[in-house]
Enzyme design. Sequence first.
Site: not given
Ligand code: NAD
Length: 495
Positions: A179, A254, A288, A387
């Site tokens: 996704k 993650e 992240c 964050e």
């Molecule tokens: P987000 O959590 O808003 O979205 C991530 C994904 O989850 C998107 O594809 C989104 O559509 C999906 N999503 C949203 N609601 C959902 C649900 N109810 N069920 C399943 N999927 C759903 O994150 P973002 O704003 O796109 O990215 C930033 C975040 O990602 C930050 O917190 C960052 O730290 C984290 N991140 C972590 C890593 C790591 O390796 N640990 C790497 C990059 C980013």
Amino acid sequence: MTAELKSYQMFVAGDWCEAEAGECFASTNPATEEDWAKIPAASEADVNRAVLAAHTAFEEGPWPRTSPTERGKKLRQLADLIKPKAEALGRTETIDTGKLFRETRWQANNVAAMYEFYGGLADKVNGYVPPLAPDQNLMYVTHEPVGVVAAIVPWNTQIQLAANKVGPALAAGNSVVVKASEHASAAMLDFAAIVAELDLPPGTFNVITGLGEPCGRTLTAHPHVDRISFTGGIETARRIIPSTANNIAKLSLELGGKSPVVVFDDADLESAVNGVLAGIFGASGQSCAAGSRLILQAGIYDEMLGHLKARAVEIVVGDPLAEATQMGPLATLAQRERAERIVGLSLDQGARLVTGGGRPSALSKGWYYEPTILECDDQSLPCVQTELFAPILSVLRFNDEAEAVALANGTEFAFAGGVFTRDSARGIRMARAIRAGRIWVNTYRRSSVLTPFGGFRNSGYGREAGIDAIRDFTETKGTMIEVSGEPMADPFIMG
Ligand code: NAD
């Protein structure tokens, strides 16, 4: 929605398709604030179709039954297909996310190397024979693919983050439904077009696009999903965890971070300044592992802060496609508004602005935010605890090692941490004491697919990359065989 938008389709069951109801949404270029692409918005029905395709491919198709060596070869072919397209992939990702083209181009090439690595792991998943007593039965332990893997990714570094899920999942013989992030789906679909050239069995690899609700929710709660690999924010993770009560899917998370960089009086200051700049202003702080909390020892506090300020004001902020640019915009407008709100709150509560703190005056368009440094006397300030995913550095002062450790471990997150010191014993002590999944000593933000990655505490659970990654997409099976030649005894006669 205007006609000149580039139209994308989803990749499901080996074919390109619109969303069944014809719904779509626009993707916006963060550097220009203009919509540039039209992306299908998957409904529950679309998600169900993709999962069913993946499930059928797993239950009936050849991929899980193909020899691991052949699967490895296919993934290395994928790497070869990616290389000539790395530049184009990087460009799309930059237009979609505002991340520097210099970086997205490099990362797309790195993605090819990642698939080479995971291809190499495909036939290295050995089982074992537990040393039971010779007169007992023989058992052998094997690792089998887990089934349908749902790979959910955020917008930053999407192709690379997805590689850490798709690579080991396919290498192990699973089928995958990715996704894409709603903020940057185009690069994921360009990547799907490269995978399509591989001619994998239909349904083995699928990419769907859509919003968290309903697309992400339906995918993670689906009864045919066996394993969920999620990268994203903690609030989304909190919505996904209950979904797994429906399907008992194995989950890895993650999540975000608020990683500390601790600089001691004896550090090589030039190196430390470069480490801190890379940690917080690289990728405009949208990582992240961003080193968003600088913990400075009192003896070098003023000097180090002076160097950082001098360098921060020189950072070239602007068009992420231009080679000379050092920092691009934030990926979403909401992201910038949140950063502005938290910085405002923090200043009201006593944080002191060293530099930045607003939108660059020379850039009238685009979701830019200045490289920002805030001095913070209080660890509980919102900018220290939240964050921000933005180029905002909170600076704290410490006197001794114990105080540095307490500050470093003083948030809900525990993703990464950095230490700068010339005292190697102290570097090792600090690396032990900081609670995080990745520690850098006298460096920062470097990584490799060979090294496991992931956080402690509210930064998530599970590890990606590294040699064990493939096992994480398998189930362990024990098979016991009677070897004495004796028939099985009557279970109701004891002794
Ligand atoms: P987000 O959590 O808003 O979205 C991530 C994904 O989850 C998107 O594809 C989104 O559509 C999906 N999503 C949203 N609601 C959902 C649900 N109810 N069920 C399943 N999927 C759903 O994150 P973002 O704003 O796109 O990215 C930033 C975040 O990602 C930050 O917190 C960052 O730290 C984290 N991140 C972590 C890593 C790591 O390796 N640990 C790497 C990059 C980013």
